[in-house]
Scaffold this motif. Structure first.
Motif, mmCIF file in Angstrom:
data_model
loop_
_atom_site.group_PDB
_atom_site.id
_atom_site.type_symbol
_atom_site.label_atom_id
_atom_site.label_comp_id
_atom_site.label_asym_id
_atom_site.label_seq_id
_atom_site.Cartn_x
_atom_site.Cartn_y
_atom_site.Cartn_z
ATOM 1 N N THR A 108 0.830 -1.206 0.000
ATOM 2 C CA THR A 108 0.000 0.000 0.000
ATOM 3 C C THR A 108 0.865 1.256 0.000
ATOM 4 N N ALA A 109 1.916 1.266 0.797
ATOM 5 C CA ALA A 109 2.806 2.430 0.840
ATOM 6 C C ALA A 109 3.473 2.652 -0.507
ATOM 7 N N HIS A 110 3.865 1.575 -1.162
ATOM 8 C CA HIS A 110 4.479 1.687 -2.486
ATOM 9 C C HIS A 110 3.461 2.229 -3.489
ATOM 10 N N LYS A 111 2.252 1.667 -3.465
ATOM 11 C CA LYS A 111 1.187 2.099 -4.382
ATOM 12 C C LYS A 111 0.823 3.566 -4.154
ATOM 13 N N ASP A 112 0.772 3.985 -2.876
ATOM 14 C CA ASP A 112 0.422 5.365 -2.529
ATOM 15 C C ASP A 112 1.600 6.321 -2.653
ATOM 16 N N LYS A 113 2.750 5.799 -3.060
ATOM 17 C CA LYS A 113 3.973 6.590 -3.222
ATOM 18 C C LYS A 113 4.418 7.270 -1.916
ATOM 19 N N VAL A 114 4.221 6.538 -0.810
ATOM 20 C CA VAL A 114 4.659 7.026 0.492
ATOM 21 C C VAL A 114 6.129 6.680 0.704
ATOM 22 N N GLY A 115 6.552 5.586 0.083
ATOM 23 C CA GLY A 115 7.944 5.180 0.206
ATOM 24 C C GLY A 115 8.072 3.679 0.099
ATOM 25 N N ASP A 116 9.313 3.239 0.048
ATOM 26 C CA ASP A 116 9.617 1.809 0.021
ATOM 27 C C ASP A 116 10.232 1.443 1.363
ATOM 28 N N PHE A 117 9.585 0.518 2.046
ATOM 29 C CA PHE A 117 10.001 0.130 3.383
ATOM 30 C C PHE A 117 10.220 -1.373 3.423
ATOM 31 N N SER A 118 11.138 -1.796 4.272
ATOM 32 C CA SER A 118 11.410 -3.228 4.379
ATOM 33 C C SER A 118 10.314 -3.901 5.209
ATOM 34 N N ILE A 119 10.073 -5.166 4.908
ATOM 35 C CA ILE A 119 9.118 -5.963 5.674
ATOM 36 C C ILE A 119 9.546 -6.005 7.145
ATOM 37 N N GLU A 120 10.829 -6.147 7.392
ATOM 38 C CA GLU A 120 11.330 -6.243 8.759
ATOM 39 C C GLU A 120 11.016 -4.989 9.559
ATOM 40 N N ASP A 121 11.245 -3.802 8.954
ATOM 41 C CA ASP A 121 10.941 -2.543 9.650
ATOM 42 C C ASP A 121 9.441 -2.413 9.892
ATOM 43 N N LEU A 122 8.647 -2.787 8.909
ATOM 44 C CA LEU A 122 7.198 -2.674 9.052
ATOM 45 C C LEU A 122 6.657 -3.670 10.073
ATOM 46 N N GLU A 123 7.264 -4.840 10.172
ATOM 47 C CA GLU A 123 6.857 -5.786 11.212
ATOM 48 C C GLU A 123 7.087 -5.186 12.595
ATOM 49 N N LEU A 124 8.190 -4.462 12.756
ATOM 50 C CA LEU A 124 8.467 -3.813 14.036
ATOM 51 C C LEU A 124 7.431 -2.725 14.331
ATOM 52 N N VAL A 125 7.013 -2.000 13.298
ATOM 53 C CA VAL A 125 5.987 -0.971 13.468
ATOM 54 C C VAL A 125 4.669 -1.619 13.896
ATOM 55 N N VAL A 126 4.301 -2.693 13.219
ATOM 56 C CA VAL A 126 3.053 -3.394 13.550
ATOM 57 C C VAL A 126 3.121 -3.946 14.968
ATOM 58 N N GLU A 127 4.226 -4.577 15.308
ATOM 59 C CA GLU A 127 4.385 -5.146 16.644
ATOM 60 C C GLU A 127 4.284 -4.053 17.711
ATOM 61 N N ALA A 128 4.914 -2.916 17.464
ATOM 62 C CA ALA A 128 4.849 -1.803 18.416
ATOM 63 C C ALA A 128 3.420 -1.279 18.538
ATOM 64 N N GLU A 129 2.743 -1.154 17.426
ATOM 65 C CA GLU A 129 1.354 -0.679 17.439
ATOM 66 C C GLU A 129 0.477 -1.643 18.238
ATOM 67 N N LEU A 130 0.611 -2.924 17.977
ATOM 68 C CA LEU A 130 -0.224 -3.909 18.664
ATOM 69 C C LEU A 130 0.111 -4.012 20.141
ATOM 70 N N SER A 131 1.323 -3.666 20.507
ATOM 71 C CA SER A 131 1.698 -3.740 21.923
ATOM 72 C C SER A 131 1.058 -2.614 22.736
ATOM 73 N N TYR A 132 0.540 -1.593 22.064
ATOM 74 C CA TYR A 132 -0.132 -0.502 22.775
ATOM 75 C C TYR A 132 -1.408 -0.999 23.433
ATOM 76 N N GLY A 133 -2.164 -1.826 22.757
ATOM 77 C CA GLY A 133 -3.416 -2.332 23.304
ATOM 78 C C GLY A 133 -4.224 -3.004 22.214
ATOM 79 N N ASP A 134 -5.354 -3.511 22.584
ATOM 80 C CA ASP A 134 -6.188 -4.251 21.656
ATOM 81 C C ASP A 134 -7.273 -3.412 21.011
ATOM 82 N N ASP A 135 -7.577 -2.238 21.541
ATOM 83 C CA ASP A 135 -8.709 -1.451 21.054
ATOM 84 C C ASP A 135 -8.234 -0.373 20.091
ATOM 85 N N PHE A 136 -8.391 -0.634 18.767
ATOM 86 C CA PHE A 136 -7.974 0.323 17.753
ATOM 87 C C PHE A 136 -9.156 0.913 17.022
ATOM 88 N N GLU A 137 -10.275 1.031 17.697
ATOM 89 C CA GLU A 137 -11.467 1.577 17.036
ATOM 90 C C GLU A 137 -11.541 3.059 17.262
#
Length: 109
Positions: A80-109
């Motif tokens: 999605t980031a590539h398609k939206d021309k936001v940038g090219d990011f590695s899967i490893e870096d993005l996994e860390l972002v996702v893991e950090a986001e999910l560690s905040y809590g379960d309620d993302f509504e």
């Protein structure tokens, strides 16, 4: 109208808390690869992904946890980031972002 304004302000404050948590949780060398706008962008994508996917509908394990495929989410973010021309990011870096986001809590509504 004031109720809607308060909800929007509360949502914005929660988003800011989550993004700040993600920034603090990332290793410093990874954190420097993302600017604030990109972290907000990925936060929105993660919320959208979790809302639209069946990931959180899975049966919890014996300890009450749901197995989340970080790589699957990271790959979606990368495409999605590539398609939206936001940038090219590695899967490893993005996994860390996702893991950090999910560690905040379960309620993302």
């Amino acid at each position: 109208m004031a109720v809607l304004d308060n909800e929007l302000l509360e949502d914005a404050a929660l988003d800011a808390e989550i993004v700040a948590h993600v920034r603090r949780s990332l290793p410093s060398e990874v954190s420097t690869r993302f600017d604030e706008e990109q972290l907000y962008y990925f936060h929105d994508l993660i919320e959208e992904f979790l809302a639209d996917s069946d990931i959180l509908d899975a049966e919890p394990d014996d300890e009450g946890f749901v197995n989340v495929d970080l790589e699957r989410i990271a790959e979606t973010l990368q495409r999605t980031a590539h398609k939206d021309k936001v940038g090219d990011f590695s899967i490893e870096d993005l996994e860390l972002v996702v893991e950090a986001e999910l560690s905040y809590g379960d309620d993302f509504e």
